[in-house]
Write an enzyme that holds these catalytic residues in place. Structure first.
Site, PDB file in Angstrom:
ATOM      1  N   GLY A   1       0.896  -1.107  -0.079  1.00 30.37           N
ATOM      2  CA  GLY A   1       0.055   0.073  -0.038  1.00 30.37           C
ATOM      3  C   GLY A   1       0.882   1.355   0.219  1.00 30.37           C
ATOM      4  N   CYS A   2       0.250   2.469  -0.389  1.00 31.11           N
ATOM      5  CA  CYS A   2       0.845   3.632  -0.474  1.00 31.11           C
ATOM      6  C   CYS A   2       1.493   4.135   0.939  1.00 31.11           C
ATOM      7  CB  CYS A   2       0.232   4.512  -1.124  1.00 31.11           C
ATOM      8  SG  CYS A   2      -1.624   4.866  -0.383  1.00 31.11           S
ATOM      9  N   TYR A   3       0.432   4.044   1.889  1.00 30.00           N
ATOM     10  CA  TYR A   3       1.084   4.374   3.217  1.00 30.00           C
ATOM     11  C   TYR A   3       2.075   3.488   3.793  1.00 30.00           C
ATOM     12  CZ  TYR A   3      -2.517   8.001   4.036  1.00 30.00           C
ATOM     13  OH  TYR A   3      -3.511   9.370   4.048  1.00 30.00           O
TER      14      TYR A   3
END
Length: 344
Positions: free
Chosen positions: A147-149
């Site tokens: 995921g991005c985070y």
């Protein structure tokens, strides 16, 4: 190599097209959607006379016969079911959703509020944090793209977590994302009138990326305790900044911390550790596959602050997916990605 992209009408999918269009080895064979079968430029007019493909329906058998690799840029809850269609084929699969990231299916149910993919598929997928799982990625046929985070947070935390020099209960991750991280589907929370000149906290203590971050931190250091992870929306289009705080156990000089990070990332081309006293901002990595990291040690409190910035659609999604695709196929990981950030 012929590649297919399923889910090209979302921001992550169209970012994949931008990269793949000029990639010297990967050739876009087909684009797929569950929506209308129309030329891709009708969804994204900026692609007119650049990419002339028409969106097609999803036929997994046909895709597997015609392509070497498929990118699943579909939402969580959709990708896992699609992935099952490719289980008995030879095609390489890279999933950009959260469906294959969590090894514990009960955790997936709890945090995503959806039914998980089959355990057979989850066990098949390698977690594609490119800088820290390179050898496994090179041997893999299935990748679960982070995921991005988690990408921003984990790249920032990795060296200090593995040094075993932190209080395992002290990890706080304060994260902020541009609006594109919420996807393309319209909602009240992402309207211009709602977000312009605004800044807000959301999914307090319940963001679905929490168990993904904890799962990887525990893989590096099995003493880690549950983290505090807060997410905010910024009134910008793209970019993520995570500010991570950890309490050090031993008296440590800032030069030692800096050396630790420089050694950890010296052979990792897309992570740039900033010089001492210099902290990065999201604008400085826009439209690129870079993750920039800055460090500040407060000698008074013994607390280390780690700032990491990425472009959420690039290093946080499509860019890392292509980086993983390169690694899977013995290609230099910089191929198709080695371009300068867009500035201003």
């Amino acid at each position: 190599m012929k590649v297919s992209v399923i889910g090209t009408t979302g921001y992550g999918g169209v970012e994949l097209l931008r990269i793949l269009h000029t990639h010297p080895i990967f050739d876009i064979q087909s684009l797929h959607t569950t929506r209308n079968e129309v030329p891709i430029w009708t969804e994204y007019p900026h692609l007119f006379n650049i990419i002339d493909k028409t969106l097609e329906g999803i036929n997994p058998q046909k895709i597997a016969e015609e392509c070497d690799m498929v990118f699943l840029a579909t939402p969580s809850g959709v990708s896992g079911k699609l992935a099952e269609e490719f289980l008995d084929t030879d095609i390489q699969v890279i999933d950009l959703s959260g469906d294959l990231r969590l090894t514990n299916v009960d955790e997936y149910r709890k945090w995503y509020k959806k039914e998980p993919a089959s355990k057979a598929i989850i066990d098949k997928a390698v977690y594609g944090l490119s800088e820290w799982n390179k050898e496994k990625i090179q041997q893999a046929k299935w990748i679960s793209n982070p995921g991005c985070y988690p990408t921003a947070a984990l790249l920032g935390l990795a060296p200090i977590i593995q040094s075993n020099n932190i209080d395992p209960r002290s990890i706080i991750i304060d994260a902020k994302s541009g609006i594109s991280g919420a996807g393309r589907s319209p909602s009240h929370g992402t309207m211009l009138a709602e977000m312009n000149e605004n800044f807000k906290l959301y999914k307090v203590n319940e963001h679905q990326h929490t168990p993904e971050i904890e799962q990887q931190l525990l893989a590096w250091n099995d003493t880690i305790k549950p983290i505090t992870f807060s997410t905010h929306l910024l009134p910008i289009t793209r970019g993520i900044m995570t500010t991570c705080y950890v309490q050090l156990l031993n008296d440590t000089d800032e030069n030692e911390i800096y050396e630790l990070y420089m050694n950890a990332y010296k052979d990792k081309p897309f992570v740039r550790v900033r010089p001492k006293g210099v902290l990065p901002s999201v604008k400085e990595v826009a439209s690129s596959n870079y993750c920039d990291i800055g460090l500040s040690l407060d000698q008074r409190t013994g607390r280390l602050t780690i700032v990491s910035v990425i472009d959420n659609l690039m290093k946080g999604a499509a860019g890392q997916a292509v980086q993983n695709a390169n690694l899977m196929n013995g290609i230099d990981e910089k191929t198709g990605l080695d371009f300068v950030p867009l500035y201003p």
